[in-house]
Design a protein around this motif. Structure first.
Motif, PDB file in Angstrom:
ATOM      1  N   PHE A 252      49.352  33.473  36.161  1.00 18.30           N
ATOM      2  CA  PHE A 252      48.411  34.535  35.834  1.00 18.30           C
ATOM      3  C   PHE A 252      47.039  34.035  36.276  1.00 18.30           C
ATOM      4  O   PHE A 252      46.425  33.204  35.603  1.00 18.30           O
ATOM      5  CB  PHE A 252      48.458  34.859  34.335  1.00 18.30           C
ATOM      6  N   GLU A 253      46.603  34.511  37.428  1.00 15.86           N
ATOM      7  CA  GLU A 253      45.393  34.009  38.084  1.00 15.86           C
ATOM      8  C   GLU A 253      44.133  34.136  37.229  1.00 15.86           C
ATOM      9  O   GLU A 253      43.300  33.245  37.225  1.00 15.86           O
ATOM     10  CB  GLU A 253      45.174  34.718  39.427  1.00 15.86           C
ATOM     11  N   LYS A 254      43.987  35.241  36.506  1.00 11.77           N
ATOM     12  CA  LYS A 254      42.749  35.472  35.753  1.00 11.77           C
ATOM     13  C   LYS A 254      42.536  34.472  34.627  1.00 11.77           C
ATOM     14  O   LYS A 254      41.412  34.278  34.175  1.00 11.77           O
ATOM     15  CB  LYS A 254      42.720  36.903  35.194  1.00 11.77           C
ATOM     16  N   ILE A 255      43.626  33.838  34.156  1.00 10.04           N
ATOM     17  CA  ILE A 255      43.497  32.844  33.074  1.00 10.04           C
ATOM     18  C   ILE A 255      44.005  31.465  33.516  1.00 10.04           C
ATOM     19  O   ILE A 255      43.931  30.505  32.754  1.00 10.04           O
ATOM     20  CB  ILE A 255      44.232  33.287  31.788  1.00 10.04           C
ATOM     21  N   GLY A 256      44.529  31.372  34.746  1.00 10.80           N
ATOM     22  CA  GLY A 256      44.983  30.093  35.290  1.00 10.80           C
ATOM     23  C   GLY A 256      46.175  29.491  34.566  1.00 10.80           C
ATOM     24  O   GLY A 256      46.306  28.270  34.491  1.00 10.80           O
TER      25      GLY A 256
ATOM     26  N   PHE B 114      44.043  35.767  24.689  1.00  8.73           N
ATOM     27  CA  PHE B 114      43.381  36.014  25.968  1.00  8.73           C
ATOM     28  C   PHE B 114      42.983  37.491  26.022  1.00  8.73           C
ATOM     29  O   PHE B 114      43.513  38.302  25.273  1.00  8.73           O
ATOM     30  CB  PHE B 114      44.344  35.720  27.134  1.00  8.73           C
TER      31      PHE B 114
ATOM     32  N   SER C  76      43.051  42.413  29.628  1.00  8.41           N
ATOM     33  CA  SER C  76      42.840  42.703  31.050  1.00  8.41           C
ATOM     34  C   SER C  76      43.439  41.646  31.980  1.00  8.41           C
ATOM     35  O   SER C  76      43.749  41.934  33.127  1.00  8.41           O
ATOM     36  CB  SER C  76      41.354  42.862  31.342  1.00  8.41           C
ATOM     37  N   ALA C  77      43.642  40.429  31.483  1.00 15.91           N
ATOM     38  CA  ALA C  77      44.220  39.360  32.310  1.00 15.91           C
ATOM     39  C   ALA C  77      45.676  39.647  32.665  1.00 15.91           C
ATOM     40  O   ALA C  77      46.229  39.035  33.587  1.00 15.91           O
ATOM     41  CB  ALA C  77      44.118  38.020  31.590  1.00 15.91           C
TER      42      ALA C  77
ATOM     43  N   GLU D 198      46.887  42.969  33.051  1.00 15.54           N
ATOM     44  CA  GLU D 198      47.017  44.305  33.628  1.00 15.54           C
ATOM     45  C   GLU D 198      47.157  44.176  35.139  1.00 15.54           C
ATOM     46  O   GLU D 198      46.465  43.385  35.764  1.00 15.54           O
ATOM     47  CB  GLU D 198      45.793  45.172  33.317  1.00 15.54           C
TER      48      GLU D 198
ATOM     49  N   GLU E 200      47.164  46.507  38.667  1.00 15.91           N
ATOM     50  CA  GLU E 200      46.879  47.829  39.218  1.00 15.91           C
ATOM     51  C   GLU E 200      48.126  48.325  39.926  1.00 15.91           C
ATOM     52  O   GLU E 200      48.663  47.644  40.801  1.00 15.91           O
ATOM     53  CB  GLU E 200      45.713  47.747  40.199  1.00 15.91           C
TER      54      GLU E 200
END
Length: 165
Positions: free
Chosen positions: A68-72, A132, A135-136, A138, A140
């Motif tokens: 999960f890139e947004k939280i690494g 967390f 949005s991390a 979700e 699109e």
């Protein structure tokens, strides 16, 4: 031992094939108000939902590790993932682990406090938890393509074929 018994299967909605299972798993996540990217399984062969008890399962060809890139964070999904779902919550989760430092830790519960803008919390069987931003998780979704004109035609032996018009 698998939690998916013949008795459970007999009373469940069961779907086969990656495309249909992807669609149904995202549909389920929307239905219980959880982010649509929470279960990024690949090459799914089967998924099922026993609505009466909330028991769900997803089977994929091989285990899959997703970042999960947004939280690494790295999360590993086994070939079989099972859980019990209810609004804003996944309980009794099996087959999902997250990497913390150098150790893989099983997750047992996922819930959202104040959907859709709140925090999503992941709990371990030992009671440890981490939160967390929703949005991390979700993703699109691409706009659905217009369906082509197709027609069902009964063959001589009663088989149904789908043909483009």
């Amino acid at each position: 031992m698998s939690l998916i018994t013949e008795e459970v299967r007999a009373k469940s909605e069961i779907y086969h094939g990656d495309e249909l299972c992807q669609e149904k798993s995202k549909e389920l996540l929307r239905e219980i108000s959880l982010p649509n990217g929470l279960l990024p399984l690949q090459d799914m062969v089967e998924c099922g939902y026993h609505r009466e008890t909330g028991f769900v399962w997803m089977k994929q060809k091989k285990s899959y590790t997703h970042k999960f890139e947004k939280i690494g964070k790295l999360v590993s999904y086994a070939t079989e993932v099972t859980a019990t779902v209810e609004p804003n919550r996944i309980k009794k989760l099996t087959g999902v682990k997250t990497k913390e430092l150098l150790v893989w830790i099983s997750l047992s519960e996922i819930y959202v406090d104040d959907p859709p803008t709140g925090k999503i919390t992941f709990k371990t069987p030992s009671g440890l938890s981490r939160s967390f931003p929703v949005s991390a998780f979700e993703v699109e979704e691409p706009a659905k393509e217009a369906k082509e004109n197709k027609e069902e035609v009964k063959g001589v032996n009663g088989a149904v074929e789908v043909k483009e018009v």
